[in-house]
Design an enzyme around this catalytic site. Structure first.
Site, mmCIF file in Angstrom:
data_model
loop_
_atom_site.group_PDB
_atom_site.id
_atom_site.type_symbol
_atom_site.label_atom_id
_atom_site.label_comp_id
_atom_site.label_asym_id
_atom_site.label_seq_id
_atom_site.Cartn_x
_atom_site.Cartn_y
_atom_site.Cartn_z
ATOM 1 N N GLU A 185 0.833 -1.203 0.000
ATOM 2 C CA GLU A 185 0.000 0.000 0.000
ATOM 3 C C GLU A 185 0.871 1.258 0.000
ATOM 4 O O GLU A 185 0.626 2.199 -0.757
ATOM 5 C CB GLU A 185 -0.933 -0.041 1.222
ATOM 6 C CG GLU A 185 -1.666 1.245 1.532
ATOM 7 C CD GLU A 185 -2.709 1.616 0.485
ATOM 8 O OE1 GLU A 185 -3.004 0.791 -0.394
ATOM 9 O OE2 GLU A 185 -3.226 2.759 0.552
ATOM 10 N N HIS B 24 2.552 1.933 -3.297
ATOM 11 C CA HIS B 24 1.594 2.534 -4.229
ATOM 12 C C HIS B 24 1.441 4.023 -3.940
ATOM 13 O O HIS B 24 1.444 4.855 -4.838
ATOM 14 C CB HIS B 24 0.252 1.811 -4.111
ATOM 15 C CG HIS B 24 -0.815 2.364 -5.017
ATOM 16 N ND1 HIS B 24 -0.664 2.449 -6.377
ATOM 17 C CD2 HIS B 24 -2.052 2.868 -4.747
ATOM 18 C CE1 HIS B 24 -1.759 2.981 -6.911
ATOM 19 N NE2 HIS B 24 -2.617 3.252 -5.948
ATOM 20 N N HIS C 17 -11.606 5.497 -8.285
ATOM 21 C CA HIS C 17 -10.149 5.596 -8.168
ATOM 22 C C HIS C 17 -9.486 4.898 -9.359
ATOM 23 O O HIS C 17 -8.525 5.401 -9.940
ATOM 24 C CB HIS C 17 -9.710 4.962 -6.846
ATOM 25 C CG HIS C 17 -8.278 5.225 -6.487
ATOM 26 N ND1 HIS C 17 -7.698 6.468 -6.589
ATOM 27 C CD2 HIS C 17 -7.301 4.410 -6.014
ATOM 28 C CE1 HIS C 17 -6.433 6.400 -6.208
ATOM 29 N NE2 HIS C 17 -6.152 5.157 -5.862
#
Lengths: 347, 301
Positions: free
Chosen positions: A76, A79, A141
């Site tokens: 995460e 990213h 998103h």
């Protein structure tokens, strides 16, 4: 380096990075690492998962009651940081485009829109985490990520060195039809990507573990009404964690079936566009050929995913394939329009 | 193939003429695909009678169909450079001799299949023979530029026939093999038809390059090659074959696609024939890869 060469170099760098960020984002979602760091922008209040792991409070009183899973947290945060880098690159691109607007390297409205979309995309990234993976935010998103990628790709294609010699703008036979088909193909692939995002964010892929039938039937029990109510989850309990999905099986089946039907429609539309491009020849031919091959590849990946029980690497490849298919469709559209509009390259 | 007919007027039939009547190289490829069908239908070694008598029957039927094709096409053959030296146009064999030979082969084939294999195999083999030797040759070939697409069904049948010789019913996996050859036939045949288009035009056969032009045919070759690339991945996707087959299919498809793209975008005079020759290599290796994958340890797959 000339100003236009700088803009071009940054656009190419941003585009390449964006492709990586999009696929990495899909990998985060598909490996269930979206809530690897349940807070935003930090990770358990730290800059890195390593910092969070070293902090004893992470274990004794974890954020949102979620114990730290170091692998998911790293995915995460990777990213977020790569996306942050991309954001910085795009801010540079916009700043330079506006500063040098007299040179008409890129139109001011184009780079302004690009920046606005990236800021919106950052906000959606935050909402994805803080609103606990509501499908609407996860899908948006994805879509704005693909939009960012598309705009950067369009910029790269447009900023290519202009063709030498005068290009005749005389109408070529079949050009109008090819343009219509290419535009239809773009609309079809966009809708199909939206349906794919909806399938993934609602965890509906495994609703049909077989192909071409679903649950052994051609028309299994499906609830299309419950399948497409994007606002419902947002209005409902904000504390409801959407990880793993909450819809019941008929609704998920309906979503999966919609994506399959969409695949059929989009394939036919893209096939028609590719054939039109191949028949037209010239600069449209390479784009049309690429589109044709990527369409074949994406169908193979999509069907293999189901037949092989949804392995993570194939699911990620399905996202990458969708991105490349979209890029090829855009390239086909770009090749059908004169080099002069809407962006010009001077000097 | 056979020796050039220098002494064509000698008109004495030899075993070579009869042999050539059977189109031995085409029959060899057909039998290869049929044998692969037989072997894939079983775990381990299939029953020997299915393997030997089944494929012998299929081979004889294919040879019979080829001989009938020689008889029915003898006038066209005489007008095309490629086929002018066949036994009938040269007068080495009389049509009646050739037809009798074809009937003999056909009858032996049916007897073998019914007696030693099963009736379903015999019936399907007979149907394929009729589709190729009569429906395709007499009617389709002269009726529509889609002739070889539809007629391709007969050429795609052998692996199914080989399969049914073992199982005595038609399985989805056998149909997958059918589908591969069915999608392979158009790019294979149209590459040849582009190279030989003047011959076909002279003989009044409505092949696609004759009726719709070379450019249109090149596009269709490319589209069918892409379709073939997808279809040949199905054996892996459905779990029928493993990684060995996948690797071979990817490599072969890459090469075949390269040929199709070169044909479409950088056409040189020799490209159609090069693609045609590769298409045969392609099918041969693809089926050998199916076989290899079937028998090598499954741990690899």
């Amino acid at each position: 380096m000339s100003h236009s060469a700088w803009v071009r170099a940054i656009a190419i760098a941003a585009f390449s990075l964006c492709l990586g960020v999009v696929v990495l984002g899909a990998y985060v979602r598909l490996s269930d690492a979206g809530l690897g760091c349940p807070d935003w922008p930090g990770c358990y209040g730290h800059l890195t998962p390593a910092g969070a792991a070293a902090d004893e409070r992470t274990a004794s009183a974890p954020t949102a009651g979620r114990p730290l899973e170091i692998g998911k947290a790293w995915r995460e945060m990777l990213h977020r940081y790569t996306a942050g880098t991309l954001g910085a690159l795009i801010i540079c691109l916009t700043a330079l485009g506006l500063a040098w607007r007299r040179e008409r390297i890129v139109p001011a409205w184009f780079v302004t829109a690009l920046l606005a979309i990236v800021l919106l995309q950052g906000t959606l990234g935050m909402l994805t985490v803080t609103r606990l993976l509501k499908p609407l935010f996860v899908s948006l998103h994805l879509l704005f990520g693909f939009t960012t990628l598309s705009l950067l790709w369009w910029l790269v294609l447009t900023l290519r060195q202009p063709h030498r010699g005068a290009r005749s703008d005389l109408p070529v036979r079949g050009m109008a039809g090819a343009r219509r088909l290419a535009l239809l193909g773009l609309i079809a692939i966009s809708l199909q990507i939206a349906l794919g995002g909806w399938t993934s964010s609602n965890y509906a892929a495994t609703a049909c573990p077989d192909v071409p039938t679903c649950q052994g039937r051609w028309w299994p029990q499906a609830d299309f009404r419950a399948a497409f109510m994007p606002w419902q989850a947002v209005r409902a309990d904000p504390q409801l964690n959407y990880e793993g999905g909450v819809l019941d099986n008929p609704a998920r089946t309906a979503i999966h079936l919609s994506h399959r039907f969409g695949a059929l429609v989009a394939s036919l539309a893209l096939l028609a566009a590719a054939i039109a491009g191949l028949r037209l020849g010239g600069p449209a031919a390479p784009a049309a050929l690429g589109l044709l091959l990527l369409l074949a590849l994406q169908l193979v990946i999509g069907v293999s995913m189901v037949l092989r029980g949804f392995p993570l690497w194939l699911a990620t490849a399905h996202n990458a394939g969708a991105a490349l298919l979209l890029l090829a469709t855009l390239a086909l559209n770009r090749s059908l329009w004169p080099r002069s509009a809407p962006v010009t390259l001077t000097g | 193939m056979s020796q050039p007919n220098v002494h064509a007027l000698a008109a004495s039939a030899s075993w070579r003429d009869y042999f050539e009547l059977t189109k031995p190289r085409v029959v060899a490829l057909i039998v290869l695909t049929a044998v692969v069908g037989t072997l894939l239908a079983a775990r381990g070694l299939p029953p020997l009678d299915a393997l030997i008598f089944g494929n012998l029957g299929i081979a004889l039927a294919a040879a019979s169909a080829a001989a009938i094709n020689h008889v029915l096409d003898r006038r066209i053959d005489a007008r095309m450079a490629r086929t002018r030296t066949r036994p009938l146009p040269t007068g080495h064999l009389a049509p009646a001799q050739a037809l009798a030979f074809a009937l003999l082969l056909g009858v032996i084939s049916m007897v073998i299949l019914v007696a030693f294999v099963n009736v379903l195999t015999a019936a399907l083999t007979f149907a394929s023979l009729i589709v190729y030797a009569v429906v395709y040759t007499v009617w389709l070939k002269r009726a529509t530029p889609q002739n070889i697409v539809i007629g391709g069904a007969a050429g795609a049948a052998p692996p199914v026939l080989g399969w049914v010789a073992v199982t005595n019913h038609i399985d989805p996996q056998a149909l997958l093999l059918f589908l591969i050859i069915f999608a392979w036939t158009p790019p294979h045949f149209w590459a040849l038809a582009i190279a030989r288009r003047h011959d076909y035009a002279k003989a009044d056969i409505p092949m696609l390059p004759v009726t719709h032009g070379v450019e249109f045919t090149r596009l269709h070759v490319l589209l069918y090659t892409v379709l073939l690339s997808v279809i040949t991945l199905l054996p892996y996707m459905t779990g029928m074959s493993g990684l060995i087959y996948l690797a071979a299919a990817v490599l072969l498809n890459g090469r075949f696609l390269w040929h199709a793209i070169a044909l479409k975008f950088a056409p040189r005079d020799e490209q159609p024939m090069r693609m045609f020759r590769f298409s045969i290599t392609y099918l041969m290796w693809l089926f050998l890869a199916l076989l290899l994958d079937h028998y090598l340890p499954t741990t690899l797959s």
